[in-house]
Design a protein around this motif. Structure first.
Motif, PDB file in Angstrom:
ATOM      1  N   LYS A 126      -0.763  35.055 -21.874  1.00  0.00           N
ATOM      2  CA  LYS A 126       0.063  34.536 -20.779  1.00  0.00           C
ATOM      3  C   LYS A 126      -0.282  33.080 -20.478  1.00  0.00           C
ATOM      4  N   GLY A 127      -1.578  32.752 -20.479  1.00  0.00           N
ATOM      5  CA  GLY A 127      -2.003  31.374 -20.213  1.00  0.00           C
ATOM      6  C   GLY A 127      -1.525  30.416 -21.279  1.00  0.00           C
ATOM      7  N   SER A 128      -1.584  30.832 -22.524  1.00  0.00           N
ATOM      8  CA  SER A 128      -1.116  29.997 -23.625  1.00  0.00           C
ATOM      9  C   SER A 128       0.388  29.777 -23.530  1.00  0.00           C
ATOM     10  N   GLY A 129       1.115  30.814 -23.203  1.00  0.00           N
ATOM     11  CA  GLY A 129       2.565  30.692 -23.037  1.00  0.00           C
ATOM     12  C   GLY A 129       2.928  29.781 -21.876  1.00  0.00           C
ATOM     13  N   ALA A 130       2.180  29.883 -20.787  1.00  0.00           N
ATOM     14  CA  ALA A 130       2.442  29.029 -19.624  1.00  0.00           C
ATOM     15  C   ALA A 130       2.155  27.568 -19.962  1.00  0.00           C
ATOM     16  N   LEU A 131       1.099  27.315 -20.739  1.00  0.00           N
ATOM     17  CA  LEU A 131       0.781  25.945 -21.148  1.00  0.00           C
ATOM     18  C   LEU A 131       1.885  25.386 -22.035  1.00  0.00           C
ATOM     19  N   GLN A 132       2.367  26.169 -22.982  1.00  0.00           N
ATOM     20  CA  GLN A 132       3.432  25.696 -23.863  1.00  0.00           C
ATOM     21  C   GLN A 132       4.711  25.407 -23.079  1.00  0.00           C
ATOM     22  N   LEU A 133       5.026  26.241 -22.116  1.00  0.00           N
ATOM     23  CA  LEU A 133       6.197  26.019 -21.273  1.00  0.00           C
ATOM     24  C   LEU A 133       6.041  24.745 -20.452  1.00  0.00           C
ATOM     25  N   ARG A 134       4.845  24.515 -19.918  1.00  0.00           N
ATOM     26  CA  ARG A 134       4.585  23.306 -19.139  1.00  0.00           C
ATOM     27  C   ARG A 134       4.682  22.057 -20.016  1.00  0.00           C
ATOM     28  N   ARG A 135       4.197  22.142 -21.252  1.00  0.00           N
ATOM     29  CA  ARG A 135       4.284  21.017 -22.184  1.00  0.00           C
ATOM     30  C   ARG A 135       5.745  20.659 -22.448  1.00  0.00           C
ATOM     31  N   ILE A 136       6.587  21.660 -22.608  1.00  0.00           N
ATOM     32  CA  ILE A 136       8.007  21.417 -22.853  1.00  0.00           C
ATOM     33  C   ILE A 136       8.669  20.794 -21.631  1.00  0.00           C
ATOM     34  N   LYS A 137       8.346  21.289 -20.438  1.00  0.00           N
ATOM     35  CA  LYS A 137       8.948  20.768 -19.207  1.00  0.00           C
ATOM     36  C   LYS A 137       8.554  19.310 -18.948  1.00  0.00           C
ATOM     37  N   GLU A 138       7.314  18.952 -19.290  1.00  0.00           N
ATOM     38  CA  GLU A 138       6.807  17.619 -18.968  1.00  0.00           C
ATOM     39  C   GLU A 138       6.772  16.684 -20.169  1.00  0.00           C
ATOM     40  N   ILE A 139       7.565  16.956 -21.193  1.00  0.00           N
ATOM     41  CA  ILE A 139       7.494  16.166 -22.416  1.00  0.00           C
ATOM     42  C   ILE A 139       7.920  14.711 -22.200  1.00  0.00           C
ATOM     43  N   LYS A 140       8.754  14.438 -21.221  1.00  0.00           N
ATOM     44  CA  LYS A 140       9.212  13.066 -20.977  1.00  0.00           C
ATOM     45  C   LYS A 140       8.212  12.229 -20.183  1.00  0.00           C
ATOM     46  N   THR A 141       7.296  12.865 -19.479  1.00  0.00           N
ATOM     47  CA  THR A 141       6.392  12.111 -18.599  1.00  0.00           C
ATOM     48  C   THR A 141       4.920  12.195 -18.977  1.00  0.00           C
ATOM     49  N   HIS A 142       4.513  13.240 -19.700  1.00  0.00           N
ATOM     50  CA  HIS A 142       3.091  13.440 -19.985  1.00  0.00           C
ATOM     51  C   HIS A 142       2.863  13.895 -21.420  1.00  0.00           C
ATOM     52  N   ARG A 143       1.646  13.697 -21.874  1.00  0.00           N
ATOM     53  CA  ARG A 143       1.195  14.202 -23.167  1.00  0.00           C
ATOM     54  C   ARG A 143      -0.050  15.050 -22.927  1.00  0.00           C
ATOM     55  N   PHE A 144      -0.203  16.081 -23.722  1.00  0.00           N
ATOM     56  CA  PHE A 144      -1.352  16.975 -23.613  1.00  0.00           C
ATOM     57  C   PHE A 144      -2.204  16.810 -24.865  1.00  0.00           C
ATOM     58  N   ARG A 145      -3.475  16.487 -24.673  1.00  0.00           N
ATOM     59  CA  ARG A 145      -4.404  16.305 -25.789  1.00  0.00           C
ATOM     60  C   ARG A 145      -5.703  17.042 -25.478  1.00  0.00           C
ATOM     61  N   LYS A 146      -6.389  17.503 -26.537  1.00  0.00           N
ATOM     62  CA  LYS A 146      -7.681  18.171 -26.371  1.00  0.00           C
ATOM     63  C   LYS A 146      -8.802  17.159 -26.428  1.00  0.00           C
ATOM     64  N   CYS A 147      -9.803  17.386 -25.591  1.00  0.00           N
ATOM     65  CA  CYS A 147     -11.023  16.586 -25.646  1.00  0.00           C
ATOM     66  C   CYS A 147     -11.758  16.970 -26.928  1.00  0.00           C
ATOM     67  N   PRO A 148     -12.167  15.985 -27.745  1.00  0.00           N
ATOM     68  CA  PRO A 148     -12.847  16.333 -28.997  1.00  0.00           C
ATOM     69  C   PRO A 148     -14.250  16.916 -28.791  1.00  0.00           C
TER      70      PRO A 148
END
Length: 136
Positions: free
Chosen positions: A82-104
């Motif tokens: 559920k958390g992974s799905g919610a993150l993917q949905l949020r990434r799609i909603k905010e694609i015009k204003t934000h980028r999501f990256r992992k800390c190395p």
């Protein structure tokens, strides 16, 4: 109507009732119903029957402890999905204003403003800085 409600409440007293696993099984049952309309398989029908019996059994069970343990095991599996799905949905909603990256370093997902170019980013979790390039 009030008399029926009282009788139902009296009948369900001490029984487990519904939880998250119940609703997941209901959703699975209806998906199988739709699939069975198009495929019409005896295996799907048998699986639907088994799920329906399990639903009734869990709802009317008086062994509350075991049903809670079943639900907890299900939630341990379901929460990451559920958390992974919610993150993917949020990434799609905010694609015009934000980028999501992992800390190395700590692998935590960071939400960054969508500004083109190279940036030095400081992770709020591990406090380490790293270079990052956002294309736009």
């Amino acid at each position: 109507m009030g008399n029926f409600k009282n009788k139902l409440m009296h009948f369900m007293y001490g029984r487990y009732g519904t939880d998250q696993l119940y609703f997941a099984l209901i959703a699975t049952y209806f998906v199988l119903v739709v699939a069975n309309v198009f495929i019409s398989s005896s295996i799907i029908s048998t699986l639907m029957f088994a799920i329906f019996i399990w639903l009734i059994f869990r709802t009317l069970s008086r062994n509350v402890y075991k049903r809670k343990m079943e639900n907890e095991k299900f939630m341990k599996i379901w929460k990451p999905i559920k958390g992974s799905g919610a993150l993917q949905l949020r990434r799609i909603k905010e694609i015009k204003t934000h980028r999501f990256r992992k800390c190395p370093h700590c692998k935590k997902m960071l939400r960054l403003k969508r500004v083109r170019g190279k940036h030095t980013v400081k992770c709020p979790i591990c406090n380490k800085e790293f270079e990052l390039r956002i294309l736009g």
